[in-house]
Design an enzyme around this catalytic site. Sequence first.
Site, PDB file in Angstrom:
ATOM      1  N   TYR A  89      20.650   2.201   4.525  1.00 39.34           N
ATOM      2  CA  TYR A  89      21.155   3.611   4.366  1.00 39.34           C
ATOM      3  C   TYR A  89      21.803   4.034   5.730  1.00 39.34           C
ATOM      4  O   TYR A  89      20.912   4.144   6.760  1.00 39.34           O
ATOM      5  CB  TYR A  89      20.133   4.172   3.906  1.00 39.34           C
ATOM      6  CG  TYR A  89      20.209   5.893   3.547  1.00 39.34           C
ATOM      7  CD1 TYR A  89      21.580   6.140   2.716  1.00 39.34           C
ATOM      8  CD2 TYR A  89      19.733   6.878   4.072  1.00 39.34           C
ATOM      9  CE1 TYR A  89      21.623   7.529   2.354  1.00 39.34           C
ATOM     10  CE2 TYR A  89      20.059   8.177   4.039  1.00 39.34           C
ATOM     11  CZ  TYR A  89      20.627   8.592   3.106  1.00 39.34           C
ATOM     12  OH  TYR A  89      21.145   9.847   2.784  1.00 39.34           O
ATOM     13  N   TYR A 102      11.609   8.583  -4.510  1.00 42.76           N
ATOM     14  CA  TYR A 102      11.479   8.408  -3.088  1.00 42.76           C
ATOM     15  C   TYR A 102      11.075   9.772  -2.623  1.00 42.76           C
ATOM     16  O   TYR A 102      10.011  10.038  -1.625  1.00 42.76           O
ATOM     17  CB  TYR A 102      12.652   8.028  -2.572  1.00 42.76           C
ATOM     18  CG  TYR A 102      12.497   7.758  -0.934  1.00 42.76           C
ATOM     19  CD1 TYR A 102      12.026   6.532  -0.577  1.00 42.76           C
ATOM     20  CD2 TYR A 102      12.774   8.771   0.047  1.00 42.76           C
ATOM     21  CE1 TYR A 102      11.782   6.554   0.864  1.00 42.76           C
ATOM     22  CE2 TYR A 102      12.786   8.524   1.335  1.00 42.76           C
ATOM     23  CZ  TYR A 102      12.091   7.477   1.940  1.00 42.76           C
ATOM     24  OH  TYR A 102      11.799   7.358   3.232  1.00 42.76           O
ATOM     25  N   HIS A 103      11.927  10.854  -3.050  1.00 42.40           N
ATOM     26  CA  HIS A 103      11.923  12.249  -2.201  1.00 42.40           C
ATOM     27  C   HIS A 103      10.623  12.744  -2.789  1.00 42.40           C
ATOM     28  O   HIS A 103      10.121  13.843  -2.103  1.00 42.40           O
ATOM     29  CB  HIS A 103      13.030  12.935  -2.534  1.00 42.40           C
ATOM     30  CG  HIS A 103      14.255  12.078  -2.659  1.00 42.40           C
ATOM     31  ND1 HIS A 103      14.707  11.573  -3.659  1.00 42.40           N
ATOM     32  CD2 HIS A 103      15.193  11.889  -1.584  1.00 42.40           C
ATOM     33  CE1 HIS A 103      15.823  10.601  -3.164  1.00 42.40           C
ATOM     34  NE2 HIS A 103      16.206  11.059  -2.017  1.00 42.40           N
ATOM     35  N   LYS A 161      13.812  28.564   6.900  1.00 39.60           N
ATOM     36  CA  LYS A 161      14.613  27.131   6.898  1.00 39.60           C
ATOM     37  C   LYS A 161      16.077  27.279   7.127  1.00 39.60           C
ATOM     38  O   LYS A 161      16.897  28.273   6.242  1.00 39.60           O
ATOM     39  CB  LYS A 161      14.548  26.317   5.458  1.00 39.60           C
ATOM     40  CG  LYS A 161      13.394  25.680   5.013  1.00 39.60           C
ATOM     41  CD  LYS A 161      13.109  24.276   6.150  1.00 39.60           C
ATOM     42  CE  LYS A 161      14.268  23.448   6.128  1.00 39.60           C
ATOM     43  NZ  LYS A 161      14.029  22.475   7.199  1.00 39.60           N
ATOM     44  N   ASP A 217      19.959  21.593   5.885  1.00 43.68           N
ATOM     45  CA  ASP A 217      18.861  20.491   5.532  1.00 43.68           C
ATOM     46  C   ASP A 217      17.955  21.222   4.403  1.00 43.68           C
ATOM     47  O   ASP A 217      17.265  22.256   4.616  1.00 43.68           O
ATOM     48  CB  ASP A 217      18.304  19.988   6.564  1.00 43.68           C
ATOM     49  CG  ASP A 217      16.747  20.504   6.903  1.00 43.68           C
ATOM     50  OD1 ASP A 217      15.888  20.162   6.481  1.00 43.68           O
ATOM     51  OD2 ASP A 217      16.863  21.454   8.201  1.00 43.68           O
ATOM     52  N   HIS A 242      14.947  19.802   3.873  1.00 43.58           N
ATOM     53  CA  HIS A 242      13.565  19.355   3.972  1.00 43.58           C
ATOM     54  C   HIS A 242      12.561  20.426   4.268  1.00 43.58           C
ATOM     55  O   HIS A 242      12.647  21.078   5.257  1.00 43.58           O
ATOM     56  CB  HIS A 242      13.337  18.250   4.878  1.00 43.58           C
ATOM     57  CG  HIS A 242      14.203  17.239   4.654  1.00 43.58           C
ATOM     58  ND1 HIS A 242      13.843  16.129   3.648  1.00 43.58           N
ATOM     59  CD2 HIS A 242      15.261  16.657   5.285  1.00 43.58           C
ATOM     60  CE1 HIS A 242      14.793  15.321   3.250  1.00 43.58           C
ATOM     61  NE2 HIS A 242      15.658  15.626   4.454  1.00 43.58           N
TER      62      HIS A 242
END
Length: 686
Positions: free
Chosen positions: A51, A205-206, A566, A570, A572
């Site tokens: 990736y 995955y996340h 945040k 992004d 996350h």
Amino acid sequence: MNISPLKLIKGVYVSVPETSKKWRHSHGEVPFVRGAYREMYQRKPWTIRQYAGFETALETNAFFKRSLAEGQTGLSVAFDLPTHLGFDSDHELAQADVGRTGVAIDSVEDMLVLFDGIDLSKVSVSMTMNGAVLPIMACFIVAAGEQGVPLEQLTGTIQNDILKEYIARNTYIHSPDFSLDVVADVVAYCADKMPRFNSISISGYHFQEAGATPELELALTMANARAYLTHFQQRGIDIESVAKRLSFFFCVGMDFYKEIAKLRAARLLWSELLEEFGVQASSAKRLKMHCQTSGSSLTEMSPLNNIVRTTIEAMAGVFGGTQSLHTNSYDEAVSLPSDQASKVALDTQLVLLNETGISDVVDPWGGSYMMETATQNIIDYAHQIQQEIDEQGGVRSLVETGELTAFIHQHALQAAIAEENQDKIIIGKKSDLATSSSATQNESIAAFSKKEKKTINAEKTLSQQTQKMARLKLKRNNQSVQKALDELKTAACNKQNLMPFVITAIRLRATVGECIQALTDEQARYSKPETIKQASFKQSLDVKTVEAFQILSDQIGRKLRFLVAKVGLDGHDRGAKVIVSLLNDLEIEVDYLPVFSTTDDIIKADLRQHYDCIGLSVLSGAQQSFVSTLLASLRGDCPLVLGGVIPIDEENLFEQLNVDCVFTARHSLNDIALALYRVLSTRLSD
Ligand code: 2CP
């Protein structure tokens, strides 16, 4: 939700579980527990699919060509955050993030450059795109067409998995209802026109990266898969005709046996699920997966240890029978992969494939008492979670309430507590656990960072993208573009399949941002409810620090007030939310500004509340820009602390800028609490 994680891979196994008899079948047969194909890697090795993406399409294209020459066998595009969120590079909210964590794609002109000299009829391309899936798919389709490749020849995958965005990854744009229709539009369009293209990559995955255990990752992925099938059916899509191109994406972390068992269990669960939906063809019941080694298992300290971790995780992926694999670079906990680290990551796969013989045997763990028991336990756990989700109204409604996000976060908190108490040992993660002294470790990582670190020229990328867009808008027929965008809006109102309308607009050189804006005129941008669970870190915290905060609070005669924000694009937020829980444990009042907040939001909130401290969380690399803006505008007496992925060699810079503390994953919660206490006690006594 309150089902506990499994503790299944410890102890002595004396027999194969009764239930395992039902999968005493051959590889490549329903229910595929033993593997998707009969001869597996002997017939075709897994696809080595790293990736990647950064700066402009030109830089990424050169990187792709180099990787293919070095042995990579498929491509996987990382888009930058503005592209994910449907903002063109010249949008005011995009500026700090252009080209940072992926490549900037504003129009088909960029897509043409991205694949220049790469034959799309031969190389399969995966694109991680969800929120802005319509214009990005359209750019790919138009670019391939202009390269002369017919649609039916295109191979690859579009992630197109919006449910996990609401639950964990946060790059959604519109409401769940509207977005689920978009997912279905893409799936139906691909089934009709692009029969070799995987129209979704249903992703777990996340979830694991956000804190879920492997078994929870799988359970939630399968719950989402069920929700998609239900939605497609409601939309009148024939499941039999699309099932073969619904693919999966899992994380492989450090829980070695459990990860292999998870991948085996996934195949059985998918096969069972399709049977429930009446699918007949055996080949359609074959679960095909991409795996990526775990980013969150990498440590910032002693980064070369990460090569060992990634190798072990990659082996779990291969033993579990993955079709496609990404191996992380050893420096990813610190920065974007350097050229050297990318090469080691790619070579890790080549070594496994060519030197070890581990790909010679299909399902080598099959028949092991431990592995069969673990596989069955994970299947049972996934059924249990599905039942609980159904009882609570299904994925769709739990996405809206934020309950699934909160459930994962609860697991992240448990993991943080386990690390804090050293119940879970991660070698070299925290400064105080390192084998050599922390000073030596710091020096080595700083030297390492300087020598190899990949740096992004964000200003140059932004300026190139902005100029390119201005040229595009001068050259194209603006009237035709506007007409196509109006037709797209009308189609959205009429609930038509939007793919053909977006393709027309993109072909006429509408930008990605313009297409999303046309849809946003009909469907406002969505923001989801924020739910943060509280864990008690108290037992893990140093009593003296907790008391010191109490005394400080008594001295000022009120509770301390913090803002955690945040900032930027992004998504996350695992670390930021852990810090909110920590502050709550310290009896501090916390306001939390969730993902996508702006520096302006922070300044306004502070004007209202006069915080004792502001904590900023940034994982995109854009911290310098946000910090400079804030320091220029915030009240001078308000401490500012920064957390996230902050390379050590930048820490001095922030010190010079007057940032009070910088925290990263190498700091323990006790370190953070103590450092915050020092900052506050100094400021409040000034
Ligand atoms: C493969 N084939 C075989 C065999 N192996 N035929 C017979 N025997 C075998 N042993 C055939 C397949 O049926 C297929 O043909 C063709 O060979 C290609 O194989 P494949 O298994 O489909 O491999 P692939 O083309 O590489 O596709 C793999 C996936 C696909 C998993 C199905 O969805 C994929 O590549 N996903 C990647 C997703 C990705 O890169 N995500 C990045 C996430 P037919 O086509 O004729 O059937 S980035 C993550 C970050 C973290 C993020 O999200 O933010």
